[in-house]
Write a protein that holds these residues in place. Sequence first.
Motif, mmCIF file in Angstrom:
data_model
loop_
_atom_site.group_PDB
_atom_site.id
_atom_site.type_symbol
_atom_site.label_atom_id
_atom_site.label_comp_id
_atom_site.label_asym_id
_atom_site.label_seq_id
_atom_site.Cartn_x
_atom_site.Cartn_y
_atom_site.Cartn_z
ATOM 1 N N ARG A 119 -8.889 -2.301 5.738
ATOM 2 C CA ARG A 119 -7.417 -2.292 5.783
ATOM 3 C C ARG A 119 -6.816 -3.394 4.907
ATOM 4 O O ARG A 119 -5.751 -3.224 4.297
ATOM 5 C CB ARG A 119 -6.970 -2.443 7.243
ATOM 6 N N LYS A 137 -8.374 -3.181 0.775
ATOM 7 C CA LYS A 137 -7.696 -2.147 -0.014
ATOM 8 C C LYS A 137 -6.515 -2.738 -0.787
ATOM 9 O O LYS A 137 -6.334 -2.470 -1.974
ATOM 10 C CB LYS A 137 -7.211 -1.056 0.952
ATOM 11 N N HIS A 138 -5.717 -3.545 -0.108
ATOM 12 C CA HIS A 138 -4.516 -4.099 -0.741
ATOM 13 C C HIS A 138 -4.847 -5.303 -1.634
ATOM 14 O O HIS A 138 -4.232 -5.497 -2.674
ATOM 15 C CB HIS A 138 -3.497 -4.496 0.318
ATOM 16 N N ASP A 158 -6.160 -4.029 -4.915
ATOM 17 C CA ASP A 158 -5.314 -3.079 -5.653
ATOM 18 C C ASP A 158 -4.575 -3.825 -6.765
ATOM 19 O O ASP A 158 -3.717 -4.665 -6.489
ATOM 20 C CB ASP A 158 -4.320 -2.447 -4.665
ATOM 21 N N ASN A 201 -0.709 -4.471 -6.852
ATOM 22 C CA ASN A 201 -0.041 -5.474 -6.010
ATOM 23 C C ASN A 201 -0.037 -6.813 -6.745
ATOM 24 O O ASN A 201 -0.992 -7.577 -6.675
ATOM 25 C CB ASN A 201 -0.772 -5.619 -4.673
ATOM 26 N N VAL A 213 1.354 -8.572 -2.853
ATOM 27 C CA VAL A 213 0.242 -8.325 -1.932
ATOM 28 C C VAL A 213 0.591 -8.781 -0.516
ATOM 29 O O VAL A 213 0.142 -8.182 0.471
ATOM 30 C CB VAL A 213 -1.068 -8.986 -2.448
ATOM 31 N N LYS A 250 2.116 -6.204 1.619
ATOM 32 C CA LYS A 250 1.192 -5.220 2.173
ATOM 33 C C LYS A 250 0.341 -5.780 3.316
ATOM 34 O O LYS A 250 -0.021 -5.051 4.231
ATOM 35 C CB LYS A 250 0.262 -4.692 1.068
ATOM 36 N N ILE A 251 -0.015 -7.048 3.258
ATOM 37 C CA ILE A 251 -0.956 -7.558 4.281
ATOM 38 C C ILE A 251 -0.289 -8.379 5.382
ATOM 39 O O ILE A 251 -0.877 -8.581 6.432
ATOM 40 C CB ILE A 251 -2.110 -8.371 3.642
ATOM 41 N N LEU A 268 2.804 -1.208 7.853
ATOM 42 C CA LEU A 268 3.041 -0.229 6.794
ATOM 43 C C LEU A 268 4.122 0.788 7.170
ATOM 44 O O LEU A 268 4.325 1.764 6.457
ATOM 45 C CB LEU A 268 1.724 0.465 6.434
ATOM 46 N N GLN A 307 7.722 -2.471 5.822
ATOM 47 C CA GLN A 307 7.668 -2.648 4.373
ATOM 48 C C GLN A 307 9.010 -3.093 3.795
ATOM 49 O O GLN A 307 9.067 -3.864 2.840
ATOM 50 C CB GLN A 307 7.163 -1.365 3.703
#
Lengths: 295, 295
Positions: free
Chosen positions: B150, B153-154, B157, B160, B165, B168-169, B173, B178
């Motif tokens: 989980r 992934k971010h 990426d 990001n 980033v 996202k973390i 979500l 967001q």
Amino acid sequence: MFVSSRTPLSSVARTQFLEAKGGARYAYRRFGSGSDLPLLLLQHFTGTLDNWDPGLTDALAAERELILFDNAGVGRSSGTVPTTVAGMAQHVVTFLDGLGVNACDVLGFSLGGMIAQQMVLDRPPIFRRLILVGTAPRGGEDIMHLEKPRLAKHLQDPSNKGYGVLQKIFFTLTATGQEAGASFVERLAERSDDRDGVSGPGVANAQMAAFREWERFTGERFAELYTIVHPTLVVNGVHDEMIPIANSYRLVENLPNAVLLAYPDAGHGSLFQYHESFARQAAAFLSSSSESAVY
Amino acid sequence: MFVSSRTPLSSVARTQFLEAKGGARYAYRRFGSGSDLPLLLLQHFTGTLDNWDPGLTDALAAERELILFDNAGVGRSSGTVPTTVAGMAQHVVTFLDGLGVNACDVLGFSLGGMIAQQMVLDRPPIFRRLILVGTAPRGGEDIMHLEKPRLAKHLQDPSNKGYGVLQKIFFTLTATGQEAGASFVERLAERSDDRDGVSGPGVANAQMAAFREWERFTGERFAELYTIVHPTLVVNGVHDEMIPIANSYRLVENLPNAVLLAYPDAGHGSLFQYHESFARQAAAFLSSSSESAVY
């Protein structure tokens, strides 16, 4: 301090009776004022109108109207105590309909919190905001097992007379916990007349059956909580032996819109132990006009 | 609303430098006003002075003086990043001693919350009140395992970029999560000069070693928490993937004097997502003169 300055509404408010559809007669008290929605209070195992701490209800009633309610077969309400939470929830709905209240907030404590969850699942618009204290979701764990040694010891001790047993089982056994418990018991005795009788074994046995049924679940555990989008404040004492705090953890982990407030050095009766803080937090939560539970 | 009316203290406060005993040079910012004790802010993994949300710090600084601090080897502070929480705690003590601050409150977020716990164990009188957000006790579980799918992934990426980033973390979500994350990232960019550089892999690796060491315990798990009697407010997002909320449950179950506030639809960055609520709750907690954490 707070105690000396409070208006003793709770100890003098008269008990009223509502004759509802189907011939039921419900006992309740309604007092306090404010322009906000009324707050319905749903009571714990064997508790009556006279088990609401006047320290707490006076503080809450300073800002809004309160409705205290005896479910069927409890206190001076007629009828038989249902053996399921769903049955009790139906009585509350009948009562509110009879009273002409079609929107309110709710404070459900222990068994009352289960009834509140069931009501909002059955009829979502009935409540705007929920406060769930010392309670558990359907499928929760270790709900009101009075046979546990820590609880049984006090329940079977003949020296714990009347409300004295609540001091032992609603509060931690620390000096501060027991001091708070003794004050709570004193406040419960403030009202001198127009009191409910004490609940007998018939009430206890039926409500205990409802707890056992509430522990059961089918399908995905806690899935029904995902659908309750109402702003919710979940409150628990960290050391609750009657309905352990893990149940409140599961509530906020699965309700999409719930804040958790957990109190230290407190058991099942955290809302009474910290009635000043609780009333302040509840007022801040209830007076928010946000769609979010965050206050 | 709140954002438009706040005084942008955080974005203009100059970075200062303290030359401390032993030749260390620490970067910090000090701003805000009020008659209460200053509030020391201890930052998260790889975070610098510029990772404090100005929405949050402006709100907190309206009522009290804040001290933001770069630990050794982070941002513009000299020296090497320690590989243990205890080593980082020693730097904070040296910094406060050099600044002549012998009493303050503390807000420790994530890694900063671990440092705060270690400091109060090492030197109990150093803090009056503690706010521990998104953190864990020694011996906690699943602390900052960035290799989890989980999170990985971010982090891996390439789309990001920069603070993106964190959106996202640190946030759920969901649409609301967001949206709050995007606003947070915008606020972090408000400051236009006198900024810290971004932490590199040297900082990350040393701090990650400190997390691994903090997961270990000897003797009775969590027993050191029993000795921290300071009023403590523990705060966590219910859906924190970086340091799961179970760690906050263990904190309040073992600290004798700690309130838990848990936020819905929130991850590790709950204090930034709900910065207005958090600042209000923190101010109510910090301004209490009670020996109890309950506010």
